[in-house]
Scaffold this motif. Structure first.
Motif, short mmCIF file in Angstrom:
data_model
loop_
_atom_site.label_atom_id
_atom_site.label_comp_id
_atom_site.label_asym_id
_atom_site.label_seq_id
_atom_site.Cartn_x
_atom_site.Cartn_y
_atom_site.Cartn_z
N GLU A 63 7.38 25.46 -22.41
CA GLU A 63 8.48 24.72 -23.02
C GLU A 63 9.82 25.35 -22.68
O GLU A 63 10.81 24.65 -22.43
CB GLU A 63 8.33 24.67 -24.55
N HIS A 64 9.87 26.70 -22.65
CA HIS A 64 11.17 27.34 -22.37
C HIS A 64 11.66 26.98 -20.96
O HIS A 64 12.85 26.82 -20.74
CB HIS A 64 11.11 28.87 -22.57
N THR A 65 10.73 26.78 -20.03
CA THR A 65 11.13 26.40 -18.66
C THR A 65 11.57 24.94 -18.63
O THR A 65 12.58 24.61 -17.99
CB THR A 65 9.95 26.60 -17.68
N LYS A 66 10.83 24.08 -19.33
CA LYS A 66 11.19 22.65 -19.34
C LYS A 66 12.58 22.47 -19.97
O LYS A 66 13.39 21.66 -19.50
CB LYS A 66 10.14 21.85 -20.11
N ASN A 67 12.83 23.23 -21.01
CA ASN A 67 14.14 23.18 -21.68
C ASN A 67 15.25 23.66 -20.75
O ASN A 67 16.28 23.01 -20.58
CB ASN A 67 14.04 24.05 -22.95
N TRP A 68 15.02 24.78 -20.07
CA TRP A 68 16.02 25.34 -19.15
C TRP A 68 16.22 24.39 -17.97
O TRP A 68 17.34 24.15 -17.52
CB TRP A 68 15.56 26.73 -18.71
N SER A 69 15.14 23.82 -17.48
CA SER A 69 15.22 22.85 -16.38
C SER A 69 16.11 21.67 -16.76
O SER A 69 16.96 21.24 -15.98
CB SER A 69 13.81 22.37 -16.02
N ALA A 70 15.93 21.14 -17.98
CA ALA A 70 16.72 19.98 -18.41
C ALA A 70 18.20 20.34 -18.51
O ALA A 70 19.08 19.54 -18.15
CB ALA A 70 16.20 19.46 -19.74
N ILE A 71 18.48 21.53 -18.99
CA ILE A 71 19.89 21.96 -19.12
C ILE A 71 20.55 22.04 -17.74
O ILE A 71 21.65 21.53 -17.53
CB ILE A 71 19.96 23.34 -19.85
N VAL A 72 19.88 22.68 -16.81
CA VAL A 72 20.48 22.89 -15.48
C VAL A 72 20.53 21.57 -14.70
O VAL A 72 21.52 21.26 -14.03
CB VAL A 72 19.71 24.00 -14.71
N GLU A 73 19.48 20.78 -14.84
CA GLU A 73 19.42 19.47 -14.16
C GLU A 73 20.62 18.60 -14.54
O GLU A 73 21.20 17.89 -13.72
CB GLU A 73 18.11 18.76 -14.53
N SER A 74 20.99 18.66 -15.82
CA SER A 74 22.03 17.75 -16.30
C SER A 74 23.44 18.19 -15.88
O SER A 74 24.39 17.44 -16.07
CB SER A 74 21.96 17.64 -17.83
#
Ligand SMILES: Cc1cc2nc3c(=O)[nH]c(=O)nc-3n(C[C@H](O)[C@H](O)[C@H](O)COP(=O)(O)O)c2cc1C
Length: 186
Positions: A63-74
């Protein structure tokens, strides 16, 4: 409006990263060219890279990676607020970068560096090899804060006018390059 993600790259208790970041965030808000968001790596608290697959596959398990991925992706552009540790960038910053791959690509990155004599410039130079590997576009325009403790009074950073000017120049460049790179991100 494009989104600017300001990454606070130090995590130790008593760090001055947030003081430097607060100064820059105020400049970024005054600039008014971006929606500004902060990612404080201390708050994000990513473990040491623990994904089993190469990040280019985006097969994230945590989950911590998915969360970080969404932040950077946006984000459309980045600014790393980064000190110099032992002549280079901090381990938490490298760790946070390594977690992801395509999320960083074709986006400009500016640097607000700080430290002693060098103002963090050695850290910035060493990081350029990392960010270009991920197809990020490091800006030549940057902000460097040598002898940073001497610039802090009453818990706030007070740089000189030249430094204030370099923050504005870097934000202008970020906006320009981020608009140009939009085509490559589609
Ligand atoms: C582990 C460590 C290594 C450091 N190495 C350097 C260095 O190589 N060059 C430099 O200018 N300052 C160096 N410093 C001083 C830092 O630039 C200064 O402590 C700064 O406040 C660190 O950022 P922070 O407070 O956000 O952690 C070092 C500090 C630490 C804690």
């Amino acid at each position: 409006m494009p989104k600017l993600l300001v990454v606070v790259a130090s995590t130790r208790p008593g760090r001055i990263g947030p003081v430097v970041a607060d100064w820059f965030l105020a400049r970024a808000k005054d600039h008014a060219g971006f929606d500004v968001e902060v990612a404080d790596l201390a708050e994000l608290n990513l473990p040491m890279m623990d994904e089993p697959h190469h990040p280019r596959l985006k097969r994230y398990e945590h989950e911590h990676t998915k969360n970080w991925s969404a932040i950077v992706e946006s984000a459309d552009a980045f600014v790393f607020v980064m000190p110099e540790y032992n002549y280079t960038f901090t381990a938490p910053l490298k760790n946070a970068i390594d977690y992801l791959h395509g999320e960083w690509a074709y986006k400009p990155v500016g640097f607000v560096s700080y430290g002693g004599l060098s103002g963090g410039l050695r850290a910035v130079q060493s990081l350029k090899g990392v960010v270009t590997t991920l197809n990020m576009f490091p800006l030549a325009a940057s902000v460097a804060l040598p002898f940073v403790p001497s610039l802090i009074t009453d818990g706030a950073l007070h740089p000189n006018e030249l430094t204030e000017g370099s923050a504005k120049t870097m934000l202008d460049e970020l906006l320009k390059v981020s608009a140009a790179l939009q085509t490559l991100r589609q």
